[in-house]
Design an enzyme around this catalytic site. Sequence first.
Site, PDB file in Angstrom:
ATOM      1  N   ARG A 225       2.539   0.413   0.243  1.00  0.00           N
ATOM      2  CA  ARG A 225       2.941   0.313   1.546  1.00  0.00           C
ATOM      3  C   ARG A 225       2.856  -0.791   2.229  1.00  0.00           C
ATOM      4  O   ARG A 225       2.081  -1.613   1.747  1.00  0.00           O
ATOM      5  CB  ARG A 225       2.096   1.265   2.325  1.00  0.00           C
ATOM      6  CG  ARG A 225       2.389   3.018   2.004  1.00  0.00           C
ATOM      7  CD  ARG A 225       3.536   3.546   2.925  1.00  0.00           C
ATOM      8  NE  ARG A 225       3.898   4.593   2.644  1.00  0.00           N
ATOM      9  CZ  ARG A 225       4.356   5.460   1.641  1.00  0.00           C
ATOM     10  NH1 ARG A 225       4.902   4.840   0.748  1.00  0.00           N
ATOM     11  NH2 ARG A 225       4.654   6.645   1.662  1.00  0.00           N
ATOM     12  N   HIS A 273      12.541   0.631  -1.249  1.00  0.00           N
ATOM     13  CA  HIS A 273      11.737   1.987  -1.148  1.00  0.00           C
ATOM     14  C   HIS A 273      12.425   2.859  -2.103  1.00  0.00           C
ATOM     15  O   HIS A 273      12.653   4.137  -1.764  1.00  0.00           O
ATOM     16  CB  HIS A 273      11.423   2.551   0.200  1.00  0.00           C
ATOM     17  CG  HIS A 273      10.484   3.379   0.307  1.00  0.00           C
ATOM     18  ND1 HIS A 273       9.477   3.573   1.571  1.00  0.00           N
ATOM     19  CD2 HIS A 273       9.743   4.003  -0.553  1.00  0.00           C
ATOM     20  CE1 HIS A 273       8.456   4.233   1.209  1.00  0.00           C
ATOM     21  NE2 HIS A 273       8.551   4.705  -0.108  1.00  0.00           N
TER      22      HIS A 273
HETATM   23  N1  LIG Z   1       6.997   3.340  -3.105  1.00  0.00           N
HETATM   24  C1  LIG Z   1       7.518   4.551  -3.408  1.00  0.00           C
HETATM   25  O1  LIG Z   1       8.496   5.103  -3.685  1.00  0.00           O
HETATM   26  C2  LIG Z   1       6.058   5.289  -3.234  1.00  0.00           C
HETATM   27  C3  LIG Z   1       6.146   6.645  -3.724  1.00  0.00           C
HETATM   28  C4  LIG Z   1       4.898   7.324  -3.854  1.00  0.00           C
HETATM   29  C5  LIG Z   1       3.806   6.972  -3.302  1.00  0.00           C
HETATM   30  N2  LIG Z   1       3.854   5.809  -2.579  1.00  0.00           N
HETATM   31  C6  LIG Z   1       2.513   5.232  -2.261  1.00  0.00           C
HETATM   32  O2  LIG Z   1       1.860   5.188  -3.273  1.00  0.00           O
HETATM   33  C7  LIG Z   1       0.363   5.349  -2.656  1.00  0.00           C
HETATM   34  C8  LIG Z   1      -0.621   5.901  -3.633  1.00  0.00           C
HETATM   35  O3  LIG Z   1      -0.359   7.189  -4.112  1.00  0.00           O
HETATM   36  P1  LIG Z   1      -1.505   8.161  -4.825  1.00  0.00           P
HETATM   37  O4  LIG Z   1      -0.683   9.540  -4.909  1.00  0.00           O
HETATM   38  O5  LIG Z   1      -1.861   7.285  -6.214  1.00  0.00           O
HETATM   39  O6  LIG Z   1      -2.728   8.200  -3.637  1.00  0.00           O
HETATM   40  P2  LIG Z   1      -4.187   8.808  -3.910  1.00  0.00           P
HETATM   41  O7  LIG Z   1      -4.176   9.758  -5.258  1.00  0.00           O
HETATM   42  O8  LIG Z   1      -4.478   9.397  -2.552  1.00  0.00           O
HETATM   43  O9  LIG Z   1      -4.939   7.414  -4.428  1.00  0.00           O
HETATM   44  C9  LIG Z   1      -5.218   6.529  -3.619  1.00  0.00           C
HETATM   45  C10 LIG Z   1      -6.115   5.501  -4.343  1.00  0.00           C
HETATM   46  O10 LIG Z   1      -6.318   4.480  -3.388  1.00  0.00           O
HETATM   47  C11 LIG Z   1      -7.945   4.275  -3.313  1.00  0.00           C
HETATM   48  N3  LIG Z   1      -8.236   3.684  -2.106  1.00  0.00           N
HETATM   49  C12 LIG Z   1      -7.972   4.401  -0.947  1.00  0.00           C
HETATM   50  N4  LIG Z   1      -8.456   3.550   0.160  1.00  0.00           N
HETATM   51  C13 LIG Z   1      -9.184   2.765  -0.250  1.00  0.00           C
HETATM   52  C14 LIG Z   1      -9.915   1.771   0.103  1.00  0.00           C
HETATM   53  N5  LIG Z   1     -10.457   1.354   1.437  1.00  0.00           N
HETATM   54  N6  LIG Z   1     -10.295   0.754  -0.729  1.00  0.00           N
HETATM   55  C15 LIG Z   1     -10.217   0.730  -2.137  1.00  0.00           C
HETATM   56  N7  LIG Z   1      -9.619   1.743  -2.539  1.00  0.00           N
HETATM   57  C16 LIG Z   1      -8.868   2.433  -1.883  1.00  0.00           C
HETATM   58  C17 LIG Z   1      -8.189   5.639  -3.699  1.00  0.00           C
HETATM   59  O11 LIG Z   1      -9.927   5.523  -3.907  1.00  0.00           O
HETATM   60  P3  LIG Z   1     -10.318   6.845  -4.511  1.00  0.00           P
HETATM   61  O12 LIG Z   1     -10.099   7.248  -5.736  1.00  0.00           O
HETATM   62  O13 LIG Z   1     -12.110   6.258  -4.384  1.00  0.00           O
HETATM   63  O14 LIG Z   1     -10.450   7.853  -3.478  1.00  0.00           O
HETATM   64  C18 LIG Z   1      -7.323   5.961  -4.729  1.00  0.00           C
HETATM   65  O15 LIG Z   1      -7.970   5.524  -5.794  1.00  0.00           O
HETATM   66  C19 LIG Z   1       0.888   6.428  -1.618  1.00  0.00           C
HETATM   67  O16 LIG Z   1      -0.308   6.554  -0.448  1.00  0.00           O
HETATM   68  C20 LIG Z   1       1.893   6.005  -1.100  1.00  0.00           C
HETATM   69  O17 LIG Z   1       1.796   5.119   0.052  1.00  0.00           O
HETATM   70  C21 LIG Z   1       4.918   4.972  -2.869  1.00  0.00           C
END
Ligand SMILES: NC(=O)c1ccc[n+]([C@@H]2O[C@H](COP(=O)([O-])OP(=O)(O)OC[C@H]3O[C@@H](n4cnc5c(N)ncnc54)[C@H](OP(=O)(O)O)[C@@H]3O)[C@@H](O)[C@H]2O)c1
Length: 310
Positions: A225, A273
């Site tokens: 993001r 994006h």
């Molecule tokens: N560009 C695009 O097309 C696209 C598409 C889809 C998603 N995205 C982005 O990708 C992001 C990640 O998706 P996801 O499904 O992998 O999310 P997720 O499963 O919720 O994983 C988030 C990861 O970030 C870690 N995290 C959160 N807060 C943190 C902090 N303060 N310090 C350190 N680590 C932290 C979490 O730690 P824990 O494991 O300890 O909970 C987890 O490992 C989404 O939120 C979205 O913004 C972008």
Amino acid sequence: MTINILFAAKAERWTTYQAPLTEALKAAGLEFDLRTDFPPAEVDYIVYAPNSDVQDFTPYTRLKAVLNLWAGVEDVVGNATLTVPLTRMVDHGLTQGMVEWVTGHTLRYHLGIDAHINGQDGVWRKDIPPLAQDRKVTVLGLGALGAAVSQALVGLGFDVTGWSRSAKTVEGVNCLHGPAGLTAALETAEILILLLPNTQATENTLRAETLEIMPKGACIINPGRGPLINDHDLLQALNSGQIAHATLDVFRVEPLPTEDPYWAHPNVTVTPHIASETRPTTASQIVADNIQRSETGQPLLHVVDRALGY
Ligand SMILES: NC(=O)c1ccc[n+]([C@@H]2O[C@H](COP(=O)([O-])OP(=O)(O)OC[C@H]3O[C@@H](n4cnc5c(N)ncnc54)[C@H](OP(=O)(O)O)[C@@H]3O)[C@@H](O)[C@H]2O)c1
């Protein structure tokens, strides 16, 4: 009793989701009515995109859950009118798309592909890239997407470090966590991939003092993001050569305004994006599965922690 499911997203989404979602709900054995409008007091579930017209959940008095079609929930997680569980999208198609996009851009940097694409000038540039095992890649975020990306990079032989909020184990990945782990994760990051959610705690994860920790000439790939990066500080780091190149898919303002300095910067690649999209067929199965779980008294999958914001 019939389950009333409201599809609340932009009209173009309905055209792509109506058929696969209907099929997936039928395959889950549910008796349902799926529509784009209902009297709010009759709705059991909302299949939701945060940019839909539904922003006030108060009239949805019998609502059981909101099932987000997107992985990112920052535009709905703070909605005070939403008092029922919110789930986010974890979808095989979305994950696979992200793995492919990140792997492609990582290999671009690793192999130095630009030097040859831009260097068709008669000069025989015989620079041999190192093997992946000698390239250190760091992935910030080890969730559904970050863990899958890390494993794909390990599969190619890269030396991968990952970082998350809580302690994690991902096979083949040097897993670090918490504020102390961030410094170590950045110190070795020749290529840095950002797959953190957008929360108060993750805003400006990359800023002057953290960019400074990275090896000089490192590259950044951000499909996470926009707010994860302080843009002013990144531009300074790009101008000084501290950061050699950045590939940015997400921004604080989207679409990225034409006059934004990122567009014209020679060491930045802007992508609109497109790193990964939720795929209607696989995502519909996830939604149907979750509704079926809820209806049979099983816990919902991928419930958002409202306090943590993801
Ligand atoms: N560009 C695009 O097309 C696209 C598409 C889809 C998603 N995205 C982005 O990708 C992001 C990640 O998706 P996801 O499904 O992998 O999310 P997720 O499963 O919720 O994983 C988030 C990861 O970030 C870690 N995290 C959160 N807060 C943190 C902090 N303060 N310090 C350190 N680590 C932290 C979490 O730690 P824990 O494991 O300890 O909970 C987890 O490992 C989404 O939120 C979205 O913004 C972008």
